[in-house]
Motif scaffolding. Structure first.
Motif, PDB file in Angstrom:
ATOM      1  N   TRP A 125       0.830  -1.211   0.000  1.00 37.02           N
ATOM      2  CA  TRP A 125       0.000   0.000   0.000  1.00 37.02           C
ATOM      3  C   TRP A 125       0.860   1.255   0.000  1.00 37.02           C
ATOM      4  O   TRP A 125       0.523   2.242  -0.652  1.00 37.02           O
ATOM      5  CB  TRP A 125      -0.976  -0.011   1.179  1.00 37.02           C
ATOM      6  N   ARG A 126       1.964   1.217   0.715  1.00 34.72           N
ATOM      7  CA  ARG A 126       2.893   2.358   0.679  1.00 34.72           C
ATOM      8  C   ARG A 126       3.479   2.508  -0.726  1.00 34.72           C
ATOM      9  O   ARG A 126       3.595   3.618  -1.241  1.00 34.72           O
ATOM     10  CB  ARG A 126       4.027   2.171   1.687  1.00 34.72           C
ATOM     11  N   LEU A 127       3.848   1.383  -1.317  1.00 34.75           N
ATOM     12  CA  LEU A 127       4.391   1.433  -2.677  1.00 34.75           C
ATOM     13  C   LEU A 127       3.339   1.922  -3.665  1.00 34.75           C
ATOM     14  O   LEU A 127       3.650   2.694  -4.577  1.00 34.75           O
ATOM     15  CB  LEU A 127       4.912   0.061  -3.095  1.00 34.75           C
ATOM     16  N   LEU A 128       2.105   1.488  -3.482  1.00 34.80           N
ATOM     17  CA  LEU A 128       1.032   1.926  -4.373  1.00 34.80           C
ATOM     18  C   LEU A 128       0.831   3.438  -4.281  1.00 34.80           C
ATOM     19  O   LEU A 128       0.671   4.111  -5.305  1.00 34.80           O
ATOM     20  CB  LEU A 128      -0.269   1.192  -4.051  1.00 34.80           C
ATOM     21  N   LEU A 129       0.861   3.980  -3.069  1.00 32.43           N
ATOM     22  CA  LEU A 129       0.748   5.438  -2.915  1.00 32.43           C
ATOM     23  C   LEU A 129       1.907   6.148  -3.613  1.00 32.43           C
ATOM     24  O   LEU A 129       1.717   7.179  -4.261  1.00 32.43           O
ATOM     25  CB  LEU A 129       0.708   5.816  -1.436  1.00 32.43           C
ATOM     26  N   GLY A 130       3.098   5.601  -3.496  1.00 32.48           N
ATOM     27  CA  GLY A 130       4.252   6.184  -4.169  1.00 32.48           C
ATOM     28  C   GLY A 130       4.126   6.129  -5.680  1.00 32.48           C
ATOM     29  O   GLY A 130       4.444   7.094  -6.380  1.00 32.48           O
ATOM     30  N   VAL A 131       3.644   5.015  -6.189  1.00 35.80           N
ATOM     31  CA  VAL A 131       3.479   4.868  -7.638  1.00 35.80           C
ATOM     32  C   VAL A 131       2.378   5.806  -8.145  1.00 35.80           C
ATOM     33  O   VAL A 131       2.507   6.397  -9.222  1.00 35.80           O
ATOM     34  CB  VAL A 131       3.201   3.392  -8.004  1.00 35.80           C
ATOM     35  N   ARG A 185       6.126  14.854  -6.067  1.00 35.55           N
ATOM     36  CA  ARG A 185       7.473  14.275  -6.125  1.00 35.55           C
ATOM     37  C   ARG A 185       7.960  13.952  -4.709  1.00 35.55           C
ATOM     38  O   ARG A 185       8.566  12.910  -4.474  1.00 35.55           O
ATOM     39  CB  ARG A 185       8.450  15.217  -6.822  1.00 35.55           C
ATOM     40  N   PHE A 186       7.677  14.842  -3.777  1.00 39.59           N
ATOM     41  CA  PHE A 186       8.001  14.545  -2.384  1.00 39.59           C
ATOM     42  C   PHE A 186       7.270  13.275  -1.950  1.00 39.59           C
ATOM     43  O   PHE A 186       7.846  12.421  -1.275  1.00 39.59           O
ATOM     44  CB  PHE A 186       7.612  15.712  -1.470  1.00 39.59           C
ATOM     45  N   GLY A 187       6.006  13.156  -2.357  1.00 43.25           N
ATOM     46  CA  GLY A 187       5.211  11.983  -1.989  1.00 43.25           C
ATOM     47  C   GLY A 187       5.789  10.692  -2.517  1.00 43.25           C
ATOM     48  O   GLY A 187       5.930   9.719  -1.773  1.00 43.25           O
ATOM     49  N   TRP A 188       6.146  10.665  -3.805  1.00 40.18           N
ATOM     50  CA  TRP A 188       6.676   9.393  -4.307  1.00 40.18           C
ATOM     51  C   TRP A 188       8.027   9.087  -3.702  1.00 40.18           C
ATOM     52  O   TRP A 188       8.351   7.930  -3.447  1.00 40.18           O
ATOM     53  CB  TRP A 188       6.667   9.287  -5.825  1.00 40.18           C
ATOM     54  N   ARG A 189       8.831  10.086  -3.444  1.00 34.92           N
ATOM     55  CA  ARG A 189      10.127   9.817  -2.803  1.00 34.92           C
ATOM     56  C   ARG A 189       9.929   9.291  -1.389  1.00 34.92           C
ATOM     57  O   ARG A 189      10.619   8.368  -0.960  1.00 34.92           O
ATOM     58  CB  ARG A 189      10.982  11.074  -2.777  1.00 34.92           C
ATOM     59  N   ILE A 234       8.134   5.573  -1.871  1.00 37.98           N
ATOM     60  CA  ILE A 234       8.933   4.540  -2.542  1.00 37.98           C
ATOM     61  C   ILE A 234      10.284   4.363  -1.857  1.00 37.98           C
ATOM     62  O   ILE A 234      10.661   3.252  -1.477  1.00 37.98           O
ATOM     63  CB  ILE A 234       9.093   4.855  -4.044  1.00 37.98           C
ATOM     64  N   PHE A 235      11.022   5.454  -1.680  1.00 45.37           N
ATOM     65  CA  PHE A 235      12.337   5.328  -1.050  1.00 45.37           C
ATOM     66  C   PHE A 235      12.213   5.006   0.436  1.00 45.37           C
ATOM     67  O   PHE A 235      13.036   4.284   0.992  1.00 45.37           O
ATOM     68  CB  PHE A 235      13.165   6.587  -1.259  1.00 45.37           C
ATOM     69  N   GLY A 236      11.190   5.549   1.081  1.00 47.41           N
ATOM     70  CA  GLY A 236      10.968   5.226   2.491  1.00 47.41           C
ATOM     71  C   GLY A 236      10.663   3.753   2.685  1.00 47.41           C
ATOM     72  O   GLY A 236      11.135   3.120   3.636  1.00 47.41           O
ATOM     73  N   THR A 237       9.890   3.199   1.770  1.00 47.88           N
ATOM     74  CA  THR A 237       9.577   1.772   1.841  1.00 47.88           C
ATOM     75  C   THR A 237      10.832   0.934   1.645  1.00 47.88           C
ATOM     76  O   THR A 237      11.032  -0.066   2.340  1.00 47.88           O
ATOM     77  CB  THR A 237       8.515   1.407   0.788  1.00 47.88           C
ATOM     78  N   SER A 238      11.689   1.346   0.730  1.00 50.33           N
ATOM     79  CA  SER A 238      12.924   0.576   0.518  1.00 50.33           C
ATOM     80  C   SER A 238      13.812   0.630   1.763  1.00 50.33           C
ATOM     81  O   SER A 238      14.472  -0.354   2.097  1.00 50.33           O
ATOM     82  CB  SER A 238      13.674   1.081  -0.713  1.00 50.33           C
ATOM     83  N   ARG A 239      13.795   1.739   2.466  1.00 44.80           N
ATOM     84  CA  ARG A 239      14.576   1.825   3.714  1.00 44.80           C
ATOM     85  C   ARG A 239      13.972   0.944   4.803  1.00 44.80           C
ATOM     86  O   ARG A 239      14.701   0.330   5.587  1.00 44.80           O
ATOM     87  CB  ARG A 239      14.675   3.270   4.184  1.00 44.80           C
ATOM     88  N   LEU A 240      12.651   0.880   4.858  1.00 48.67           N
ATOM     89  CA  LEU A 240      12.006  -0.005   5.835  1.00 48.67           C
ATOM     90  C   LEU A 240      12.310  -1.471   5.530  1.00 48.67           C
ATOM     91  O   LEU A 240      12.522  -2.272   6.446  1.00 48.67           O
ATOM     92  CB  LEU A 240      10.493   0.230   5.845  1.00 48.67           C
ATOM     93  N   ILE A 241      12.330  -1.809   4.255  1.00 51.81           N
ATOM     94  CA  ILE A 241      12.670  -3.182   3.858  1.00 51.81           C
ATOM     95  C   ILE A 241      14.104  -3.495   4.265  1.00 51.81           C
ATOM     96  O   ILE A 241      14.386  -4.559   4.827  1.00 51.81           O
ATOM     97  CB  ILE A 241      12.447  -3.375   2.345  1.00 51.81           C
ATOM     98  N   GLU A 242      15.004  -2.558   4.007  1.00 53.27           N
ATOM     99  CA  GLU A 242      16.401  -2.756   4.407  1.00 53.27           C
ATOM    100  C   GLU A 242      16.502  -2.951   5.918  1.00 53.27           C
ATOM    101  O   GLU A 242      17.214  -3.841   6.396  1.00 53.27           O
ATOM    102  CB  GLU A 242      17.240  -1.556   3.979  1.00 53.27           C
ATOM    103  N   GLN A 243      15.782  -2.153   6.672  1.00 56.19           N
ATOM    104  CA  GLN A 243      15.818  -2.257   8.129  1.00 56.19           C
ATOM    105  C   GLN A 243      15.300  -3.618   8.598  1.00 56.19           C
ATOM    106  O   GLN A 243      15.920  -4.260   9.454  1.00 56.19           O
ATOM    107  CB  GLN A 243      14.981  -1.139   8.744  1.00 56.19           C
ATOM    108  N   ASP A 244      14.191  -4.065   8.035  1.00 54.29           N
ATOM    109  CA  ASP A 244      13.653  -5.367   8.433  1.00 54.29           C
ATOM    110  C   ASP A 244      14.594  -6.508   8.071  1.00 54.29           C
ATOM    111  O   ASP A 244      14.803  -7.432   8.868  1.00 54.29           O
ATOM    112  CB  ASP A 244      12.288  -5.606   7.788  1.00 54.29           C
TER     113      ASP A 244
END
Length: 160
Positions: free
Chosen positions: A13-19, A69-73, A76-86
């Motif tokens: 859902w976070r990725l969908l909002l970014g897309v 643009r702030f929203g997609w960053r 999308i990038f926030g989600t990738s950081r959460l994935i890295e953290q997990d």
């Protein structure tokens, strides 16, 4: 690979909002040439008084592009950081469960490389991968529609 896909699915859902935000940025950016075209046509037709309106349209679009643009960053990038953290936490938990003999056989540098470089590459792939795949799909589709809308014959000629 399965762990990465699970993490992506968990945060779909976070990725969908970014897309969606990326989709809106692409759409707004494709409107700019159309607005400029209309402004030039009105200027040539002697309707120079409308230039202020077109300028305001462009300023409003620039503000919207900034916000989306702030929203997609963020998404999308926030989600990738959460994935890295997990994944980093899962790796750490796994390393804690390993027997002492494992650490005698594997150098510390190798373990640190997995904990830093490899996970950073996964973060980059998750963030940039989603961004580039989505952006390429949207911008090519929108550009083709815009080109056909402007001139179907010129579009056909461009692809020949």
């Amino acid at each position: 690979m399965r762990a990465i896909l699970e993490e992506l699915w968990k945060r779909r859902w976070r990725l969908l909002l970014g897309v969606i935000a990326l989709f809106l940025v692409d759409g707004l950016q494709l409107l700019v040439p159309l607005i400029v075209r209309n402004a030039v046509n009105d200027l040539v037709a002697g309707k120079g008084a409308l230039l202020t309106r077109y300028a305001l349209y462009l300023v409003a679009m620039a503000i919207l592009v900034f916000l989306f643009r702030f929203g997609w960053r963020y998404f999308i990038f926030g989600t990738s950081r959460l994935i890295e953290q997990d994944l980093r936490n899962r790796l750490y938990a796994h390393l804690l469960r390993l027997p002492q003999s494992y650490y005698l056989e594997h150098p510390t540098g190798e373990l640190m490389a997995h904990a830093t470089n490899d996970l950073e590459a996964i973060r980059f792939a998750c963030g940039q991968g989603v961004l580039m795949a989505s952006d390429a799909l949207f911008i090519v589709s929108f550009s083709l529609v815009a080109m056909v809308g402007i001139s179907p014959w010129l579009t056909l000629y461009a692809f020949i």
